[in-house]
Design a protein around this motif. Structure first.
Motif, PDB file in Angstrom:
ATOM      1  N   ASP A  99     -28.267  34.922  -7.777  1.00 43.58           N
ATOM      2  CA  ASP A  99     -28.073  34.099  -6.464  1.00 43.58           C
ATOM      3  C   ASP A  99     -27.123  32.585  -6.461  1.00 43.58           C
ATOM      4  OD1 ASP A  99     -28.790  34.455  -3.912  1.00 43.58           O
ATOM      5  OD2 ASP A  99     -30.435  32.929  -4.202  1.00 43.58           O
ATOM      6  N   TRP A 100     -27.762  32.159  -7.475  1.00 44.19           N
ATOM      7  CA  TRP A 100     -27.622  31.227  -7.930  1.00 44.19           C
ATOM      8  C   TRP A 100     -26.272  30.393  -8.029  1.00 44.19           C
ATOM      9  CZ3 TRP A 100     -31.387  27.731 -11.765  1.00 44.19           C
ATOM     10  CH2 TRP A 100     -32.459  27.586 -11.444  1.00 44.19           C
ATOM     11  N   ASP A 101     -25.545  31.957  -8.873  1.00 46.14           N
ATOM     12  CA  ASP A 101     -24.142  31.805  -9.132  1.00 46.14           C
ATOM     13  C   ASP A 101     -24.008  31.883  -7.553  1.00 46.14           C
ATOM     14  OD1 ASP A 101     -23.014  31.185 -11.618  1.00 46.14           O
ATOM     15  OD2 ASP A 101     -24.259  33.001 -12.841  1.00 46.14           O
ATOM     16  N   ARG A 102     -23.981  32.797  -6.912  1.00 45.51           N
ATOM     17  CA  ARG A 102     -22.874  33.023  -6.048  1.00 45.51           C
ATOM     18  C   ARG A 102     -23.033  31.774  -5.160  1.00 45.51           C
ATOM     19  NH1 ARG A 102     -26.260  36.835  -2.783  1.00 45.51           N
ATOM     20  NH2 ARG A 102     -27.085  35.626  -1.686  1.00 45.51           N
ATOM     21  N   ALA A 105     -21.343  29.078  -6.383  1.00 42.98           N
ATOM     22  CA  ALA A 105     -19.599  29.836  -6.067  1.00 42.98           C
ATOM     23  C   ALA A 105     -19.682  29.002  -4.748  1.00 42.98           C
ATOM     24  CB  ALA A 105     -19.246  31.106  -6.607  1.00 42.98           C
ATOM     25  N   THR A 106     -19.835  30.076  -3.646  1.00 45.12           N
ATOM     26  CA  THR A 106     -19.671  29.776  -1.882  1.00 45.12           C
ATOM     27  C   THR A 106     -19.391  28.012  -2.051  1.00 45.12           C
ATOM     28  OG1 THR A 106     -21.153  31.071  -1.568  1.00 45.12           O
ATOM     29  CG2 THR A 106     -20.545  30.101   0.138  1.00 45.12           C
ATOM     30  N   ILE A 107     -20.674  27.416  -2.192  1.00 38.79           N
ATOM     31  CA  ILE A 107     -20.727  25.823  -2.615  1.00 38.79           C
ATOM     32  C   ILE A 107     -19.323  24.826  -3.260  1.00 38.79           C
ATOM     33  CG2 ILE A 107     -21.972  23.194  -2.618  1.00 38.79           C
ATOM     34  CD1 ILE A 107     -24.034  25.362  -2.908  1.00 38.79           C
TER      35      ILE A 107
ATOM     36  N   GLY B  37     -26.752  23.266  -2.660  1.00 36.71           N
ATOM     37  CA  GLY B  37     -26.083  22.605  -3.434  1.00 36.71           C
ATOM     38  C   GLY B  37     -26.702  20.897  -3.938  1.00 36.71           C
ATOM     39  N   GLU B  38     -25.384  19.927  -3.860  1.00 35.58           N
ATOM     40  CA  GLU B  38     -26.140  18.747  -4.421  1.00 35.58           C
ATOM     41  C   GLU B  38     -27.040  17.806  -3.534  1.00 35.58           C
ATOM     42  OE1 GLU B  38     -22.227  16.780  -5.830  1.00 35.58           O
ATOM     43  OE2 GLU B  38     -21.822  18.029  -7.418  1.00 35.58           O
TER      44      GLU B  38
END
Lengths: 130, 130
Positions: A99-102, A105-107, B37-38
């Motif tokens: 989930d984090w990876d996804r 990537a989206t962000i 995100g950040e």
DNA sequence: CCGTCGTGCAACCTCCTGGTTGCACCATCA
DNA sequence: TGATGGTGCAACCAGGAGGTTGCACGACGG
């Protein structure tokens, strides 16, 4: 109350497992149990630098987390590992990592798109196009 | 430079991650970071029932565990999730769960074999000898 | 240049946790 | 039946974790 993170695979149980796993003595205990099968608290205490009472308390935490279970045999209580809870938590964690990876990537993609749009907008204003 | 670059997929890194993940506030923090995100510590504190200082301390723990990293942008520090450490820990946990299952199966098989041997021995002594 | 916003550091507090000791109780065995 | 070994419970202790407040300092905007 579910729906915190999109990756829900028994979040309630996960809390207990993570808390139980956070302690190195408890992990050692689990290691011992996994290696030796059914062991009593006293026998476990002999393999650890703590008293039997401390071991008993740890086993209570592990039992509450569903990581071990104990059953009485004569005058002693034998404990053994319970893979189910650990397995569920492992799956939860794998899903969370994905989930984090996804999301990341989206962000990043959105940020780059926003940057590009901004640059294009600035260029448009600067170039006097329109 | 508190973040570690996951050189070994062993206990050292896992220990920090598990300890960091054991706290619900920190998990919430990670959830927030993964979703947005950040984010700066002050911004995160506004979404949580604790002060900014508490958030900063949690972020320090998460950073030490390699779960987040922060970089300065002007006068604020933006934090973001770091999937690598979580991913490594997830893999470790999956492997551990599989190990438990394997050991458990082996032990049970051995126990049954021992039981059978014992029964055979008893039968031999009772029936075969004399 | 000055006000403000966000950060970083430090002291301090409280409560939970891991750990210990002591003791009573029950099951086993000589 | 008495000695022994294992368990369970309770009181108690020390240390650390989570949290707060207060303050000084650096960056930004008018």
């Amino acid at each position: 109350m579910t729906g915190e993170a999109g990756t829900d695979s028994g979040a309630a149980a996960v809390d207990g497992v993570l808390a139980a796993l956070a302690d190195p003595t408890r992990r050692k205990l689990l290691d011992l149990l996994a290696a030796r099968g059914e062991v009593s608290a006293t026998a476990l205490a002999e393999r650890l630098p703590v008293t039997r009472q401390a071991v008993v308390k740890h086993l209570a935490v592990l039992d509450a987390a569903g990581l071990v279970s104990g059953h009485r045999v004569g005058r002693e209580v034998r404990y053994e590992v319970r893979p189910a809870a650990l397995d569920a938590t492992a799956r939860w964690m794998v899903a969370l990592a994905a989930d984090w990876d996804r999301r990341l990537a989206t962000i990043k993609r959105l940020a780059e798109a926003a940057e590009a749009a901004e640059a294009a907008d600035a260029a448009e204003g600067d170039d006097g196009r329109g």
